[in-house]
Design an enzyme around this catalytic site. Sequence first.
Site, PDB file in Angstrom:
ATOM      1  N   ARG A   1      41.505  43.943  44.498  1.00  0.00           N
ATOM      2  CA  ARG A   1      41.144  42.576  44.845  1.00  0.00           C
ATOM      3  C   ARG A   1      40.027  42.086  43.930  1.00  0.00           C
ATOM      4  O   ARG A   1      39.169  42.863  43.517  1.00  0.00           O
ATOM      5  CB  ARG A   1      40.645  42.486  46.290  1.00  0.00           C
ATOM      6  CG  ARG A   1      41.659  42.876  47.331  1.00  0.00           C
ATOM      7  CD  ARG A   1      41.196  42.606  48.738  1.00  0.00           C
ATOM      8  NE  ARG A   1      40.432  43.609  49.424  1.00  0.00           N
ATOM      9  CZ  ARG A   1      40.813  44.856  49.665  1.00  0.00           C
ATOM     10  NH1 ARG A   1      41.932  45.311  49.196  1.00  0.00           N
ATOM     11  NH2 ARG A   1      40.055  45.669  50.356  1.00  0.00           N
TER      12      ARG A   1
ATOM     13  N   THR B   1      48.512  45.745  42.714  1.00  0.00           N
ATOM     14  CA  THR B   1      49.827  45.403  43.257  1.00  0.00           C
ATOM     15  C   THR B   1      50.158  43.921  43.105  1.00  0.00           C
ATOM     16  O   THR B   1      51.299  43.527  43.300  1.00  0.00           O
ATOM     17  CB  THR B   1      49.913  45.766  44.751  1.00  0.00           C
ATOM     18  OG1 THR B   1      48.899  45.036  45.464  1.00  0.00           O
ATOM     19  CG2 THR B   1      49.706  47.255  44.967  1.00  0.00           C
ATOM     20  N   LYS B   2      49.146  43.102  42.759  1.00  0.00           N
ATOM     21  CA  LYS B   2      49.343  41.655  42.626  1.00  0.00           C
ATOM     22  C   LYS B   2      48.667  41.176  41.352  1.00  0.00           C
ATOM     23  O   LYS B   2      47.785  41.843  40.809  1.00  0.00           O
ATOM     24  CB  LYS B   2      48.753  40.921  43.831  1.00  0.00           C
ATOM     25  CG  LYS B   2      49.471  41.238  45.134  1.00  0.00           C
ATOM     26  CD  LYS B   2      48.873  40.472  46.286  1.00  0.00           C
ATOM     27  CE  LYS B   2      49.618  40.799  47.583  1.00  0.00           C
ATOM     28  NZ  LYS B   2      49.009  40.155  48.750  1.00  0.00           N
TER      29      LYS B   2
ATOM     30  N   ARG C   1      34.529  39.329  41.906  1.00  0.00           N
ATOM     31  CA  ARG C   1      33.722  38.226  41.385  1.00  0.00           C
ATOM     32  C   ARG C   1      34.187  37.823  40.001  1.00  0.00           C
ATOM     33  O   ARG C   1      34.929  38.543  39.338  1.00  0.00           O
ATOM     34  CB  ARG C   1      32.237  38.584  41.355  1.00  0.00           C
ATOM     35  CG  ARG C   1      31.817  39.597  40.304  1.00  0.00           C
ATOM     36  CD  ARG C   1      30.300  39.703  40.294  1.00  0.00           C
ATOM     37  NE  ARG C   1      29.779  40.657  39.344  1.00  0.00           N
ATOM     38  CZ  ARG C   1      29.505  40.379  38.060  1.00  0.00           C
ATOM     39  NH1 ARG C   1      29.751  39.180  37.566  1.00  0.00           N
ATOM     40  NH2 ARG C   1      29.004  41.317  37.264  1.00  0.00           N
TER      41      ARG C   1
ATOM     42  N   HIS D   1      61.925  51.845  43.094  1.00  0.00           N
ATOM     43  CA  HIS D   1      63.149  52.179  43.831  1.00  0.00           C
ATOM     44  C   HIS D   1      63.214  51.325  45.092  1.00  0.00           C
ATOM     45  O   HIS D   1      62.181  50.935  45.635  1.00  0.00           O
ATOM     46  CB  HIS D   1      63.145  53.668  44.212  1.00  0.00           C
ATOM     47  CG  HIS D   1      63.002  54.568  43.031  1.00  0.00           C
ATOM     48  ND1 HIS D   1      64.073  55.052  42.325  1.00  0.00           N
ATOM     49  CD2 HIS D   1      61.898  55.057  42.412  1.00  0.00           C
ATOM     50  CE1 HIS D   1      63.647  55.811  41.332  1.00  0.00           C
ATOM     51  NE2 HIS D   1      62.324  55.821  41.350  1.00  0.00           N
TER      52      HIS D   1
ATOM     53  N   ASN E   1      42.651  56.198  26.606  1.00  0.00           N
ATOM     54  CA  ASN E   1      42.046  57.520  26.703  1.00  0.00           C
ATOM     55  C   ASN E   1      43.060  58.522  27.256  1.00  0.00           C
ATOM     56  O   ASN E   1      44.226  58.207  27.478  1.00  0.00           O
ATOM     57  CB  ASN E   1      40.780  57.447  27.566  1.00  0.00           C
ATOM     58  CG  ASN E   1      39.680  58.358  27.055  1.00  0.00           C
ATOM     59  OD1 ASN E   1      39.948  59.498  26.682  1.00  0.00           O
ATOM     60  ND2 ASN E   1      38.462  57.855  27.025  1.00  0.00           N
TER      61      ASN E   1
END
Length: 202
Positions: A178, A163-164, A181, A113, A83
């Site tokens: 995170r 980030t993970k 479920r 960076h 979109n």
Amino acid sequence: MNQRERMMEELPYKAWLDGLSEDRMENKLKIYDYNLLRPDQLEKMDKMIKDIIGRTGENIFIEQPFHCDYGKNIEVGNNFFANYNCTILDVGKVIIGENVQFAPNVSIYTAGHPIHPKSRNSGYEYGIKVTIGNNVWIGGSAVINPGVNIGDNVVIGSGSVVTKDIPDNVIAVGNPCRVIREITDADRKYYFKDREFDVDDY
């Protein structure tokens, strides 16, 4: 090894050397033309976006405006939709699977960076690959950071900062993102929260 090769090997590199500035300018001009197309020029849009993106499947559509650094470092599978205001910093590879949908303002950043100011001020930067699996829906204004792998059948909630790595078959939200479920067969009958489908062809 020149700076372009270093960039693609996920090594520190300088973005203004060895033709990289020229590559970005060439792509910016393509993006500029793409973003100025009339919304009814669908055939031209399809042709142009397939010239910008490095590798594409069938049935892909990216709403204008769209922005990316190189374009050729992006791969998308069949049935891809992004979109408005999608931004992909494809300094590193971005590999997107099949049946993937992006809501507005999704950003993928392979670029980064160094943290230490002296290292950062040296001009070196890096690009680390991002991969997104099949059947993924990424909510509005989500940000996907360098090196992230998102599994198959995942939903990323709006405003998340990923980030993970995210495993298959889950809903993940938040900053930092995170898992909240798993997605199960029990979810199939609902189209929004506790609202059930009133049709049979889903």
